[in-house]
Design a protein around this motif. Structure first.
Motif, short mmCIF file in Angstrom:
data_model
loop_
_atom_site.label_atom_id
_atom_site.label_comp_id
_atom_site.label_asym_id
_atom_site.label_seq_id
_atom_site.Cartn_x
_atom_site.Cartn_y
_atom_site.Cartn_z
N SER A 197 0.84 -1.19 0.00
CA SER A 197 0.00 0.00 0.00
C SER A 197 0.88 1.25 0.00
CB SER A 197 -0.90 -0.01 1.23
OG SER A 197 -1.70 1.13 1.24
N SER A 198 1.06 1.84 -1.19
CA SER A 198 1.91 3.01 -1.29
C SER A 198 1.20 4.22 -1.86
CB SER A 198 3.14 2.69 -2.15
OG SER A 198 2.71 2.30 -3.45
N ASN A 199 -0.01 4.03 -2.37
CA ASN A 199 -0.76 5.15 -2.90
C ASN A 199 -2.26 4.92 -2.67
OD1 ASN A 199 -1.43 3.26 -4.85
ND2 ASN A 199 -0.01 4.06 -6.35
N PHE A 200 -3.08 5.88 -3.03
CA PHE A 200 -4.50 5.80 -2.73
C PHE A 200 -5.21 4.63 -3.40
CE2 PHE A 200 -8.97 7.29 -3.00
CZ PHE A 200 -9.23 7.30 -1.65
N PRO A 201 -4.95 4.33 -4.70
CA PRO A 201 -5.60 3.16 -5.29
C PRO A 201 -5.24 1.85 -4.57
CG PRO A 201 -4.76 4.56 -7.02
CD PRO A 201 -4.24 5.12 -5.73
N ASP A 202 -3.98 1.71 -4.16
CA ASP A 202 -3.59 0.52 -3.41
C ASP A 202 -4.31 0.47 -2.07
OD1 ASP A 202 -1.88 -0.38 -5.38
OD2 ASP A 202 -0.12 0.56 -4.49
N PHE A 203 -4.41 1.61 -1.40
CA PHE A 203 -5.13 1.67 -0.13
C PHE A 203 -6.58 1.25 -0.31
CE2 PHE A 203 -8.10 4.19 2.43
CZ PHE A 203 -7.81 3.68 3.68
N CYS A 204 -7.23 1.74 -1.36
CA CYS A 204 -8.63 1.39 -1.61
C CYS A 204 -8.77 -0.10 -1.89
CB CYS A 204 -9.18 2.18 -2.79
SG CYS A 204 -9.37 3.94 -2.44
N ALA A 205 -7.85 -0.65 -2.66
CA ALA A 205 -7.91 -2.08 -2.96
C ALA A 205 -7.74 -2.92 -1.70
CB ALA A 205 -6.84 -2.45 -3.99
N LEU A 206 -6.83 -2.52 -0.82
CA LEU A 206 -6.60 -3.28 0.41
C LEU A 206 -7.71 -3.07 1.43
CD1 LEU A 206 -2.77 -2.74 0.88
CD2 LEU A 206 -3.93 -4.84 0.21
N ALA A 207 -8.23 -1.86 1.53
CA ALA A 207 -9.19 -1.54 2.59
C ALA A 207 -10.60 -2.04 2.28
CB ALA A 207 -9.22 -0.04 2.82
N PHE A 208 -11.01 -1.98 1.03
CA PHE A 208 -12.40 -2.27 0.70
C PHE A 208 -12.61 -3.62 0.04
CE2 PHE A 208 -12.14 2.49 0.26
CZ PHE A 208 -12.62 2.73 1.53
N LEU A 209 -11.55 -4.32 -0.30
CA LEU A 209 -11.70 -5.61 -0.98
C LEU A 209 -10.97 -6.70 -0.21
CD1 LEU A 209 -11.20 -4.29 -4.59
CD2 LEU A 209 -13.34 -4.82 -3.44
N CYS A 210 -11.21 -6.78 1.08
CA CYS A 210 -10.61 -7.79 1.94
C CYS A 210 -11.73 -8.66 2.51
CB CYS A 210 -9.78 -7.12 3.03
SG CYS A 210 -10.69 -5.85 3.94
N ARG A 211 -11.52 -9.25 3.68
CA ARG A 211 -12.58 -10.05 4.31
C ARG A 211 -13.83 -9.21 4.46
NH1 ARG A 211 -9.74 -11.36 9.49
NH2 ARG A 211 -11.78 -10.66 10.23
N TRP A 212 -14.99 -9.82 4.31
CA TRP A 212 -16.25 -9.07 4.28
C TRP A 212 -16.50 -8.29 5.56
CZ3 TRP A 212 -20.21 -9.65 7.68
CH2 TRP A 212 -20.21 -10.80 8.47
N ASP A 213 -16.13 -8.84 6.73
CA ASP A 213 -16.39 -8.11 7.97
C ASP A 213 -15.50 -6.89 8.12
OD1 ASP A 213 -14.21 -9.78 8.24
OD2 ASP A 213 -14.57 -10.20 10.36
N LYS A 214 -14.24 -7.04 7.75
CA LYS A 214 -13.32 -5.90 7.81
C LYS A 214 -13.68 -4.86 6.73
CE LYS A 214 -8.44 -4.73 7.67
NZ LYS A 214 -7.10 -5.17 7.37
N ALA A 215 -14.05 -5.35 5.54
CA ALA A 215 -14.42 -4.44 4.46
C ALA A 215 -15.68 -3.64 4.82
CB ALA A 215 -14.65 -5.22 3.16
N THR A 216 -16.66 -4.30 5.45
CA THR A 216 -17.87 -3.60 5.85
C THR A 216 -17.56 -2.50 6.86
OG1 THR A 216 -19.13 -5.62 5.48
CG2 THR A 216 -20.19 -3.92 6.78
#
Length: 77
Positions: free
Chosen positions: A3-22
């Protein structure tokens, strides 16, 4: 993926396990509402100040961040 930029952050934060993503999506929405309301109160954003408008704008911001994460996961961005 590091995670080094905003698109990477979005991919890691919102497309992970469903409970963490929610949780992350709800937090992103809450922060968006807070910043939008604060921006309108400070006179930085020039649209009518109403909670419906603030919530709608926050939904758009949150959906754009999720879309950016999806595009990053697919390697398009």
């Amino acid at each position: 993926m590091k995670s080094s930029n905003f698109p990477d952050f979005c991919a890691l934060a919102f497309l992970c396990r469903w409970d963490k993503a929610t949780t992350n999506i709800a937090l992103m929405f809450a922060v968006s509402v807070l910043f939008i309301h604060a921006g309108k109160s400070a006179g930085l954003l020039f649209s009518p100040s109403g909670m419906v408008v603030d919530f709608t704008t926050a939904i758009v911001v949150t959906l754009m961040a999720i879309s950016l994460g999806i595009l990053r996961k697919k390697g398009i961005v």
